[in-house]
Design a protein around this motif. Structure first.
Motif, mmCIF file in Angstrom:
data_model
loop_
_atom_site.group_PDB
_atom_site.id
_atom_site.type_symbol
_atom_site.label_atom_id
_atom_site.label_comp_id
_atom_site.label_asym_id
_atom_site.label_seq_id
_atom_site.Cartn_x
_atom_site.Cartn_y
_atom_site.Cartn_z
ATOM 1 N N ASN A 196 -53.648 33.707 -47.671
ATOM 2 C CA ASN A 196 -53.745 34.096 -49.083
ATOM 3 C C ASN A 196 -54.477 33.088 -49.944
ATOM 4 O O ASN A 196 -54.394 33.133 -51.171
ATOM 5 N N ASP A 199 -56.995 35.033 -52.173
ATOM 6 C CA ASP A 199 -56.339 35.740 -53.272
ATOM 7 C C ASP A 199 -55.878 34.757 -54.345
ATOM 8 O O ASP A 199 -56.005 35.017 -55.547
ATOM 9 N N TYR A 235 -49.801 39.969 -40.313
ATOM 10 C CA TYR A 235 -49.258 40.485 -41.570
ATOM 11 C C TYR A 235 -47.933 39.838 -41.934
ATOM 12 O O TYR A 235 -47.588 39.744 -43.118
ATOM 13 N N TYR A 238 -49.238 36.965 -43.837
ATOM 14 C CA TYR A 238 -49.671 37.381 -45.180
ATOM 15 C C TYR A 238 -48.466 37.548 -46.094
ATOM 16 O O TYR A 238 -48.468 37.099 -47.247
ATOM 17 N N GLY A 239 -47.435 38.230 -45.590
ATOM 18 C CA GLY A 239 -46.242 38.433 -46.399
ATOM 19 C C GLY A 239 -45.529 37.133 -46.716
ATOM 20 O O GLY A 239 -45.046 36.927 -47.832
ATOM 21 N N LYS A 242 -47.311 35.001 -49.555
ATOM 22 C CA LYS A 242 -47.467 35.586 -50.895
ATOM 23 C C LYS A 242 -46.470 35.025 -51.915
ATOM 24 O O LYS A 242 -46.853 34.704 -53.045
ATOM 25 N N ALA A 253 -44.913 40.128 -58.913
ATOM 26 C CA ALA A 253 -45.470 40.835 -57.767
ATOM 27 C C ALA A 253 -45.870 42.252 -58.144
ATOM 28 O O ALA A 253 -45.194 42.922 -58.925
ATOM 29 N N ARG A 256 -46.944 47.329 -54.765
ATOM 30 C CA ARG A 256 -47.308 47.494 -53.360
ATOM 31 C C ARG A 256 -46.966 46.258 -52.531
ATOM 32 O O ARG A 256 -46.809 46.345 -51.317
ATOM 33 N N GLN A 257 -46.840 45.096 -53.189
ATOM 34 C CA GLN A 257 -46.468 43.880 -52.479
ATOM 35 C C GLN A 257 -44.966 43.772 -52.270
ATOM 36 O O GLN A 257 -44.506 43.080 -51.357
ATOM 37 N N HIS A 322 -46.663 47.232 -42.065
ATOM 38 C CA HIS A 322 -45.621 47.270 -43.096
ATOM 39 C C HIS A 322 -44.433 46.376 -42.756
ATOM 40 O O HIS A 322 -43.963 45.598 -43.605
ATOM 41 N N TYR A 325 -45.420 42.595 -42.741
ATOM 42 C CA TYR A 325 -45.559 42.079 -44.105
ATOM 43 C C TYR A 325 -44.191 42.003 -44.783
ATOM 44 O O TYR A 325 -43.876 41.021 -45.468
ATOM 45 N N SER A 329 -42.486 38.581 -46.050
ATOM 46 C CA SER A 329 -42.246 38.349 -47.479
ATOM 47 C C SER A 329 -40.790 37.977 -47.733
ATOM 48 O O SER A 329 -40.500 37.107 -48.578
#
Length: 351
Positions: A196, A199, A235, A238-239, A242, A253, A256-257, A322, A325, A329
Motif C-alpha cells: 500500500n 496508495d 491480498y 494488502y488488507g 491498510k 475507511a 469497500r475496504q 475477499h 483481504y 485487515s
C-alpha cells in the motif's frame, strides 16, 4: 532533489525507477522493454533498477545489462522492500519527470510518451493508466481466472483502477508518473510500509491538494499471481497494511475496504456462537456469500472469454481475494488498536 518547474522549458531527462528482488526470470525482458520506449523528440531516458539483495542471479544480470547499455543503472536496496527501492532509485535519478514501473508489468511502446502528454494536457501532479491484468502466454486456467476476476469492478468493489476505459480524476492510480517538483514537495515513499505504499503516497498528495489523473491512453498489462495460495497471501498483506495507512493519516475507511473484514468477523462470531445458537447464522452467512460469489462469477464469465476450466476456478479466486483481504485487515486492525507495530511475517513479499 531540486524542485523544477513543469512543464519544462525544453525536453530533458525521464527517469524510470523500478524496485526488484529475485526476478531473474523476468528482468531481461523487462529491461529490454523499458529501454525500447518511444520518447518524444528531445527527451532522454534513464532506467534505475533498485535490487533488494537478490540471491537468484538477478543482480548479476543487472550488472551485465548495465555494462551493455549506459542508460541502465542498478541501485543497491539493502531495505529489500518496494518503498525502500523506489526511494533509493529516486535519490540517484536526475530526470525532470519520474516514472514508476514494475518488473511484472509490460508496457505499450508509447507508455512514457503518453504519460508526458497527459501530464501536460491535464496539469495533474501524478498520472497513470488503468490496472490491466493479463495472464502470461500459455497460462493455465488458474492464472486466467485470477486475471479475469481481478479485472472485474464487482469483485474489486467498484475500484476505478480496474476500468480500462475511464479517464478522469481519481484518488489513486496504478504505478504513476510525476514531475520531479511534486516528489520534491511531498516526499518519496513510506519505508515503514511493505504494501500500500503507492496508495499512501497518492493519499498524501491528494490530502495536500495535489491531483491525480487516470488515462486510458497510458496502457500496460500486469501479470498476476498464478497460484491460489499466492493470491490469498497477496491480498492478506494488502488488507493487513491498510489500517497502518489509515492510522498514519487519520483516514476513515471506504466501505469497500471494510466489507471483507466485517464479513470475516461475522463468520468468526457465527462459528463461535454455534454451540449456543446452532448453525443457522453461519449457514445463512455462507449461503448469502455463495449467492454473491455466484453472481460475481457470472459477471466475470460474461465479460471475458474464459473456458469452462477457468470459469470453474473463478469462485475460489474471488473468495481468496475477499477472505484474504478481510482476514488481513482484521489482523492489521488488531495490531493498530493495541498500538503495536507490524508483524515480521507480513513484511515478507509474497511472489
Amino acid at each position: 532533489m531540486t524542485a523544477l518547474h513543469w512543464p519544462p522549458a525544453e525536453p530533458g531527462w525521464v527517469s524510470v525507477i523500478v524496485p526488484c528482488r529475485n526476478e531473474a526470470r523476468y528482468i531481461d525482458t523487462f529491461c529490454t522493454s523499458a529501454l525500447a520506449q518511444q520518447l518524444p523528440a528531445g527527451w532522454q531516458l534513464e532506467l534505475l533498477v533498485a535490487d533488494g539483495q537478490s540471491d537468484d542471479g538477478t543482480r548479476e544480470r543487472l550488472q551485465s545489462l548495465a555494462a551493455a547499455d549506459a542508460r541502465l543503472r542498478w541501485v543497491d536496496n539493502p531495505g529489500r522492500i518496494v518503498s525502500c527501492g523506489l526511494n533509493a532509485a529516486l535519490q540517484q535519478s536526475r530526470g525532470e519527470v519520474i516514472v514508476r514501473m514494475d518488473v511484472h508489468t509490460e508496457y505499450a511502446p508509447d507508455y512514457i510518451a503518453q504519460c508526458l502528454a497527459v501530464l501536460a494536457e491535464t496539469g495533474a501532479d501524478n498520472v497513470g493508466g488503468p490496472w490491466h491484468a493479463v495472464p502470461e502466454p500459455g497460462a493455465g486456467p488458474m492464472q486466467q481466472a485470477v486475471a479475469a476476476a481481478f479485472q472485474s469492478r464487482w469483485v474489486a468493489g467498484g475500484a476505478r483502477s480496474r476500468d480500462l476505459g475511464f479517464d478522469g480524476w481519481v484518488d489513486t492510480v496504478y504505478l504513476g508518473c510525476w514531475p520531479r517538483r511534486v516528489l520534491a514537495q511531498h516526499g518519496g515513499f513510506d519505508e515503514s510500509l511493505v504494501r500500500n505504499q503507492d496508495d499512501e503516497h497518492n493519499l498524501r498528495l491528494t490530502r495536500a491538494g495535489a491531483r491525480v489523473w487516470q488515462s486510458s491512453r497510458i496502457r500496460s498489462t500486469y501479470r498476476p499471481r498464478a497460484r491460489l495460495a499466492q493470491v490469498f497471501r497477496q491480498y492478506q498483506q494488502y488488507g493487513y497494511w491498510k489500517p497502518f495507512v489509515m492510522r498514519k493519516h487519520g483516514q476513515a475507511a471506504a466501505l469497500r475496504q471494510l466489507v471483507p473484514g466485517l464479513f470475516v468477523a461475522a463468520l468468526g462470531l457465527a462459528l463461535l456462537a454455534w454451540p449456543l445458537a446452532g448453525s443457522g447464522l453461519l449457514l445463512g452467512l455462507l449461503t448469502l456469500y455463495a449467492a454473491a460469489v455466484a453472481a460475481m462469477t457470472g459477471a466475470v464469465a460474461a465479460s471475458s472469454d474464459l473456458d469452462r476450466a477457468a470459469v470453474a476456478r473463478v469462485p475460489a479466486v474471488i473468495a481468496a481475494y475477499h477472505l484474504g483481504y478481510g482476514l488481513g485487515s482484521l489482523q492489521g486492525w488488531w495490531a493498530v488498536l493495541r498500538g503495536r507495530g507490524p508483524r515480521d511475517r507480513f513484511a515478507r513479499l509474497t511472489r
